[in-house]
Design an enzyme around this catalytic site. Structure first.
Site, short mmCIF file in Angstrom:
data_model
loop_
_atom_site.label_atom_id
_atom_site.label_comp_id
_atom_site.label_asym_id
_atom_site.label_seq_id
_atom_site.Cartn_x
_atom_site.Cartn_y
_atom_site.Cartn_z
N SER A 164 0.83 -1.20 0.00
CA SER A 164 0.00 0.00 0.00
C SER A 164 0.87 1.25 0.00
O SER A 164 1.96 1.26 0.60
CB SER A 164 -0.91 0.02 1.23
N TYR A 216 -1.97 -0.87 10.31
CA TYR A 216 -2.03 -1.15 8.86
C TYR A 216 -0.83 -0.56 8.13
O TYR A 216 -0.14 -1.25 7.38
CB TYR A 216 -3.33 -0.60 8.28
#
Length: 262
Positions: free
Chosen positions: A152, A166
């Site tokens: 990401s 995350y």
């Protein structure tokens, strides 16, 4: 050196974790449409079966479901054993399954770290290690087996939202991918990462519902990603065209990570 052979993945055996929904579903369709045999796995068995029916209706390649709960180490072992029963080699492993947790800094629970890092980082290593023998059997010097880790851009930049575990897990995944590239390259296995920006997915649904205009406005290309964008990147890395790429982190984000702010 025609494009038909340069980007060909026909006949390759692929495993996509989290392949039933979201980005994983987009990636799975890209492989099946181009003639690969694709195994999809997630803990949602009904979603896996639905995705397989849809993918097999598209044709050229084939799709099969092997549901598994990657939070449990024994389920990773079961999945690897099931793949080994069905296939003599594995050409491509796409580590896509992941989870997120958002909460204010002062309220962020310790349990979130355990849950998110287990799935997003630890199980990627566990599953990759378990499947390495099948990847080795598929690899050759000019056509290695491929590991594609779905990271990401929040592992590259500081995210606007309070998703501490995350973003840390994805930064760790990016570096784990480079470490795997070093160790497995000599076994004819490459390891690369796609640092994805915003795409339509269950994980992004609530965020896009609230902030779509702001998110798209901050992207130089002024849009979120499409299935073709992420599937195309995977097809490139999995084909002869991507055979010499190892240890790379490729942003698939429309320029989000490099967008300048006043």
């Amino acid at each position: 050196m025609d494009t038909q052979s340069l980007f060909n993945v026909e006949g390759k055996v692929v495993l996509v974790t989290g392949g039933a929904k979201g980005i994983g579903r987009m990636i799975s369709e890209g492989y099946v449409t181009n003639g690969a045999t694709v195994y999809i796995s997630s803990r949602d068995a009904k979603a896996c079966e639905k995705a397989v029916q849809e993918l097999n209706a598209i044709g050229r390649g084939k799709a099969y479901a092997i549901p598994a709960d990657f939070y449990k180490e024994e389920e990773c072992k079961r999945l690897a054993e099931e793949i080994a029963k069905r296939e003599s080699k594995l050409h491509v492993l796409v580590n896509n399954s992941g989870s997120n947790w958002g909460a204010p800094y002062d309220e962020y629970p310790s349990s979130a770290w355990t849950r998110v890092l287990t799935l997003n980082l630890q199980r990627v290593f566990d599953l990759t290690k378990l499947l390495t023998p099948l990847l080795e059997k598929a690899g050759a010097p000019n056509d290695p087996a491929r590991i594609i880790n779905i990271g990401s851009i929040d592992g590259l930049r500081v995210p606007a939202l309070e998703t501490f575990a995350y973003s840390a897990s994805k930064a760790g995944l990016h570096h784990l991918s480079r470490v795997l590239a070093h160790h497995l390259g000599r076994r004819n296995i490459t390891s690369n990462t796609l640092a994805c920006g915003p795409f339509e997915s269950k994980m992004m649904a609530a965020t896009l519902d609230k902030f779509r205009d702001a998110i798209e406005g901050a992207i130089p290309l002024s849009r979120i990603g499409t299935p073709q964008d992420v599937a195309g990147a995977c097809l490139f890395l999995s084909s002869r065209a991507g055979a010499y790429i190892n240890g790379a982190t490729i942003t698939v984000d429309g320029g989000s990570a490099i967008a300048a702010k006043m």
